[in-house]
Design an enzyme around this catalytic site. Structure first.
Site, PDB file in Angstrom:
ATOM      1  N   TYR A  54       0.852  -1.202   0.000  1.00  0.00           N
ATOM      2  CA  TYR A  54       0.000   0.000   0.000  1.00  0.00           C
ATOM      3  C   TYR A  54       0.883   1.246   0.000  1.00  0.00           C
ATOM      4  CZ  TYR A  54      -4.941  -1.072   0.343  1.00  0.00           C
ATOM      5  OH  TYR A  54      -6.228  -1.414   0.047  1.00  0.00           O
ATOM      6  N   GLU A  56      -0.591   4.872  -0.636  1.00  0.00           N
ATOM      7  CA  GLU A  56      -1.368   6.084  -0.935  1.00  0.00           C
ATOM      8  C   GLU A  56      -0.484   7.320  -0.794  1.00  0.00           C
ATOM      9  OE1 GLU A  56      -2.594   3.635   0.924  1.00  0.00           O
ATOM     10  OE2 GLU A  56      -4.788   3.564   0.840  1.00  0.00           O
ATOM     11  N   ASP A 199      -6.634  12.312 -25.878  1.00  0.00           N
ATOM     12  CA  ASP A 199      -6.645  10.932 -25.387  1.00  0.00           C
ATOM     13  C   ASP A 199      -5.985  10.082 -26.469  1.00  0.00           C
ATOM     14  OD1 ASP A 199      -7.175   8.319 -24.749  1.00  0.00           O
ATOM     15  OD2 ASP A 199      -9.237   8.669 -24.113  1.00  0.00           O
ATOM     16  N   THR A 225      -3.942   5.112 -22.158  1.00  0.00           N
ATOM     17  CA  THR A 225      -3.756   3.809 -21.541  1.00  0.00           C
ATOM     18  C   THR A 225      -2.362   3.334 -21.950  1.00  0.00           C
ATOM     19  OG1 THR A 225      -4.884   2.833 -23.426  1.00  0.00           O
ATOM     20  CG2 THR A 225      -6.170   3.099 -21.417  1.00  0.00           C
ATOM     21  N   LYS A 228      -2.114  -0.570 -25.153  1.00  0.00           N
ATOM     22  CA  LYS A 228      -2.525  -0.740 -26.560  1.00  0.00           C
ATOM     23  C   LYS A 228      -1.258  -0.732 -27.424  1.00  0.00           C
ATOM     24  CE  LYS A 228      -7.236   0.977 -25.817  1.00  0.00           C
ATOM     25  NZ  LYS A 228      -7.345   1.721 -24.546  1.00  0.00           N
ATOM     26  N   ARG A 234      -1.941  -3.214 -18.387  1.00  0.00           N
ATOM     27  CA  ARG A 234      -3.216  -2.514 -18.358  1.00  0.00           C
ATOM     28  C   ARG A 234      -3.158  -1.402 -17.320  1.00  0.00           C
ATOM     29  NH1 ARG A 234      -7.781  -3.968 -20.837  1.00  0.00           N
ATOM     30  NH2 ARG A 234      -6.531  -5.401 -22.042  1.00  0.00           N
TER      31      ARG A 234
HETATM   32  N1  DSN Z   1     -12.050  -0.673 -25.099  1.00  0.00           N
HETATM   33  C1  DSN Z   1     -11.103   0.201 -25.744  1.00  0.00           C
HETATM   34  C2  DSN Z   1     -11.016  -0.056 -27.190  1.00  0.00           C
HETATM   35  O1  DSN Z   1     -11.160  -1.202 -27.578  1.00  0.00           O
HETATM   36  O2  DSN Z   1     -10.787   0.846 -27.976  1.00  0.00           O
HETATM   37  C3  DSN Z   1     -11.341   1.617 -25.433  1.00  0.00           C
HETATM   38  O3  DSN Z   1     -11.528   1.803 -24.069  1.00  0.00           O
END
Ligand code: DSN
Length: 455
Positions: A54, A56, A199, A225, A228, A234
């Site tokens: 932990y 925080e 984004d 994120t 990707k 993740r």
């Molecule tokens: N679920 C993601 C995507 O497939 O683009 C976006 O959050």
């Protein structure tokens, strides 16, 4: 060889399921554009003792003792992200993309203020103000749209911006196959004093790989994120640019307070470490080669699909992502296409197309992308073969047309599924898909398969 012996002995059920998922990935073509295959180094960091702690707060300012090492992990991730993206402030604690985006709203806006993001059905993200998301309920969402040709309708956006004076505008999309128009959107946001948040979840790997323009000179805030095209675990990052700090010197501080204690508790330190590993990987020259190949592969796949008679939204791609418009043979046919491709070992997702003629639930397109197959080592010849295989599978199901009468749909889908399960040509194509994958072994170091056979 990593044999996962502890897991095998402690929980054979989950061990076997992980093995099944690995099999599925090994023998199939993973074409969901938001997915990728992380390195084993990233997975090792994820599976480390850091998961137990932990912490925080922020480095040097934690609420619990024993965070000397965690501070260094987090500072390393932050420093690497700052270097790689070229920004003065990074927060590495957001649990994933949706919380990161909500944290941006809560740092900037009061409820009821106006946000503009690309309409969900036109390729925007849920968190950019769509009605189904809390962001569409807490804030006054005035979405912008794409034109019938699939490109963003800047005229409509400029009109709405002049009338509504939004507080926040999002640039960044989940199903838009063309370059994200950072410069144009910055001009529009600056015209009304709005914050521009980029984004870049889908394209972060392309940005750091040098094959997509960076939003840094244009946006005030950047979210992404990390799992990707960036090929990490993740998780997510929120970044503030110099432009953002000039507009509001307190911006970074407000983001920081909103992430913790505003919205989150203890950061996921194992994820932070894995993000740091992925950022180091993404800073290597090989990653630039990877990013260029992702785009080259998407173009090759798009060409092959079009040569095989399929229509692409905007007629192609600038990125890793392609959107196939199925309306020439099946409005509302995304479900049939997705399930038939799944049966053939090709993983895609059904998706709305601009000006969706059927419904958001039964959309008329499929969305594909090349980050994962490129990680696997595939190149243009495999993309040509993949395009051909996809067209063949779709040929098998093009006679299915979703009933316009809602009550008839369940029965129709049931009979489609029964036909699909006995379609010998789809079975044959599945074998061809597995053959195409064979020369590109996935995670050969992992031996779930062998242990499962012997258990
Ligand atoms: N679920 C993601 C995507 O497939 O683009 C976006 O959050």
């Amino acid at each position: 060889m990593k044999e996962f012996g502890e897991l095998h002995d402690a929980d054979p059920e989950i061990f076997a399921l992980i093995g099944d998922e690995l099999d599925r990935k090994r023998t199939g073509l993973e074409l969901i554009p938001s997915e990728n295959f992380t390195s084993l180094a990233v997975m090792e960091a994820m599976g480390s003792v850091l998961t137990d702690k932990y912490s925080e707060g922020y480095a040097g300012r934690r609420y619990y003792g024993g965070n000397q090492v965690i501070d260094k992990v987090e500072e390393t991730a932050i420093e690497r992200a700052k270097q790689l993206f070229g920004v003065p402030y990074v927060n590495v604690q957001p649990y994933s993309g949706s919380p990161a985006n909500l944290e941006v709203y809560l740092a900037l806006m009061r409820t009821g203020e106006t946000v503009m993001g690309l309409n969900l059905v036109d390729g925007g993200h849920l968190t950019h103000g769509s009605a189904g998301s809390v962001t569409g309920r807490l804030f006054n969402s005035v979405p912008y749209h794409t034109k019938a040709d699939g490109y963003i309708d800047f005229e409509e956006l400029e009109r709405n911006v002049a009338e509504q004076a939004p507080k926040l505008i999002w640039v960044g999309y989940t199903a838009y196959p063309r370059a994200f128009p950072f410069k144009e959107m910055a001009k529009i946001a600056d015209s009304c004093g709005a914050y521009l948040a980029a984004d870049i979840s889908h394209i972060a790997g392309l940005v750091v790989g040098g094959v997509h323009e960076s939003p840094v000179p244009y946006a005030h805030i950047i979210t992404t994120t990390t799992h990707k095209t960036l090929r990490g675990p993740r998780g997510a990052l929120i970044m503030v640019t110099d432009k953002g700090l000039s507009k509001d010197p307190d911006l970074a501080k407000n983001i920081e307070r909103t992430v913790f204690p505003g919205m989150q508790g203890g950061p996921h330190n194992h994820t932070t470490a894995a993000i740091a590993v992925a950022l180091r990987e993404a800073s290597r020259p090989e990653f630039r080669t990877y990013a260029a190949q992702v785009v080259a592969n998407a173009r090759a796949l798009g060409d092959a699909l079009m040569e095989n008679g399929l229509r692409l939204v905007t007629g192609g791609t600038d990125t890793h992502l392609l959107l196939v418009d199925l309306t020439p043979f099946s409005a509302g046919g995304g479900l049939f296409a997705q399930e038939a491709l799944d049966a053939a070992g090709i993983t895609v997702n059904k998706n709305t197309i601009p000006h969706e003629p059927f419904s958001a639930f039964y959309p008329s397109g499929i969305r594909l992308g090349t980050p994962a197959v490129t990680t696997r080592g595939m190149r243009e010849p495999e993309m040509a073969a993949t395009g051909h295989l996809i067209a063949e599978v779709l040929g098998e199901v093009r006679r299915y047309v979703m009933p316009s009468e809602r009550l008839e749909r369940a029965e129709y889908i049931k009979s489609f599924r029964a036909d699909l399960s006995s379609n010998a040509r789809v079975d044959e194509l599945r074998k061809q898909v597995a053959q195409l994958c064979e020369p590109f072994p996935l995670y050969p170091e992992l031996s779930f398969e062998d242990r499962r056979k012997h258990s």
